[in-house]
Design an enzyme around this catalytic site. Structure first.
Site, PDB file in Angstrom:
ATOM      1  N   LYS A  27       0.841  -1.202   0.000  1.00  0.00           N
ATOM      2  CA  LYS A  27       0.000   0.000   0.000  1.00  0.00           C
ATOM      3  C   LYS A  27       0.875   1.250   0.000  1.00  0.00           C
ATOM      4  O   LYS A  27       1.580   1.518   0.976  1.00  0.00           O
ATOM      5  CB  LYS A  27      -0.935   0.004   1.206  1.00  0.00           C
ATOM      6  CG  LYS A  27      -1.964   1.120   1.136  1.00  0.00           C
ATOM      7  CD  LYS A  27      -2.917   1.072   2.311  1.00  0.00           C
ATOM      8  CE  LYS A  27      -4.038   2.093   2.117  1.00  0.00           C
ATOM      9  NZ  LYS A  27      -3.524   3.450   1.871  1.00  0.00           N
ATOM     10  N   PHE A  28       0.813   1.998  -1.085  1.00  0.00           N
ATOM     11  CA  PHE A  28       1.595   3.222  -1.233  1.00  0.00           C
ATOM     12  C   PHE A  28       0.833   4.412  -0.641  1.00  0.00           C
ATOM     13  O   PHE A  28      -0.392   4.458  -0.676  1.00  0.00           O
ATOM     14  CB  PHE A  28       1.907   3.473  -2.705  1.00  0.00           C
ATOM     15  CG  PHE A  28       2.966   2.561  -3.260  1.00  0.00           C
ATOM     16  CD1 PHE A  28       4.223   3.052  -3.563  1.00  0.00           C
ATOM     17  CD2 PHE A  28       2.712   1.215  -3.467  1.00  0.00           C
ATOM     18  CE1 PHE A  28       5.208   2.219  -4.076  1.00  0.00           C
ATOM     19  CE2 PHE A  28       3.691   0.369  -3.976  1.00  0.00           C
ATOM     20  CZ  PHE A  28       4.939   0.879  -4.284  1.00  0.00           C
TER      21      PHE A  28
END
Length: 286
Positions: A27-28
């Protein structure tokens, strides 16, 4: 495909889902963005549906040059600073005037990390399984250079946990889990586990009937008043007993404007997200 696109979202969980049929992506931390390459131009859309092309013009130019017409991608616009994802830098870009955004882009160019392909060559893929859309995404981006790139993905939970444990220093928020056979649709259809720390929080209220509260309003150590995620049945029963003893409360609002009914005298342990998001899950009553 209707524009703006109604985006899929992820529901917070405390443990990584495992078992057959799960896929995982790091998850960026950036700005959610739909990129739509039309026949004539390229449009960048925020999660809200607002057009934000001017704020991310470096990505728009790259997408227009590299993507096939009638392609729609879903991903995250991110900014790296000194080898780490910097949400503040991404936020500055997203909220800037076109002139200011251009100046920021010259100093810290953006990247577009893509996790889904919704339209390719004019064909809507949203009803297709995740694995088919993933294959289409890799095909679409096969010859596309940075700053546009596909997010890594795996069906191995051990690899996902390694991402979760070892990529935090680079600014990776956590891991998103998606079902292999799931279609793309609006709403919280995915699961996400984010880095969190356990802290004690004062309960200031609740949402739902006093006999079966759904969520708690808590005051975090930094002073923010936020609503928790949904309570488990056992926690709801414990809280209901406390509410009955405390007596009726009044209506109030959290810092985000969400309504709740006040109560006091209760402390809970919560898993509180360490990122900009005030994601709170009650783990137990103190």
């Amino acid at each position: 495909m209707e524009v703006p696109v109604a985006v899929a979202l992820a529901e917070p969980v405390t443990t990584l889902p495992v078992g057959r049929g799960w896929w995982y992506e790091p998850k960026f931390d950036g700005h959610r963005m739909i990129m739509h390459r039309t026949q004539e131009t390229l449009i960048c859309q925020a999660r809200s549906g607002r057009t934000v092309t001017s704020a991310w013009m470096d990505l728009a130019v790259a997408g227009h040059a590299a993507l096939r017409p009638e392609t729609v991608l879903d991903g995250e616009a991110v900014v790296w600073v000194d080898g780490r994802l910097d949400f503040s830098a991404a936020q500055a870009r997203g909220n800037s005037s076109p002139r200011r955004a251009a100046a920021l882009a010259a100093q810290y160019p953006a990247h577009y990390v893509v996790w889904d392909c919704l339209l390719v060559d004019g064909q809507d893929l949203r009803a297709r399984p995740y694995t088919e859309r993933r294959a289409a995404l890799l095909d679409v981006l096969a010859d596309v250079p940075p700053p546009i790139q596909a997010v890594p993905a795996t069906d191995d939970p051990d690899v996902a946990l390694a991402w979760y444990e070892h990529l935090r220093a680079q600014g990776i928020e956590g891991v998103v889990a998606k079902r292999a056979g799931s279609s793309y649709r609006a709403g919280r259809i995915w699961k996400k586990i984010r880095h969190a720390e356990t802290v004690d929080a004062d309960v200031v209220g609740y949402v739902g009937p006093p006999s079966c509260p759904h969520r708690l309003a808590v005051r975090l150590p930094d002073g923010r008043r936020v609503l928790s995620q949904a309570l488990t049945a056992s926690l709801a029963a414990e809280v209901a007993r406390h509410i009955a003893d405390a007596g009726p409360g009044r209506r109030a609002r959290t810092d985000d404007g969400e309504q709740y009914t006040t109560t006091a005298g209760l402390v809970v342990e919560v898993a509180s997200g360490t990122t900009r998001h005030a994601t709170v899950m009650v783990t137990r009553i103190r």
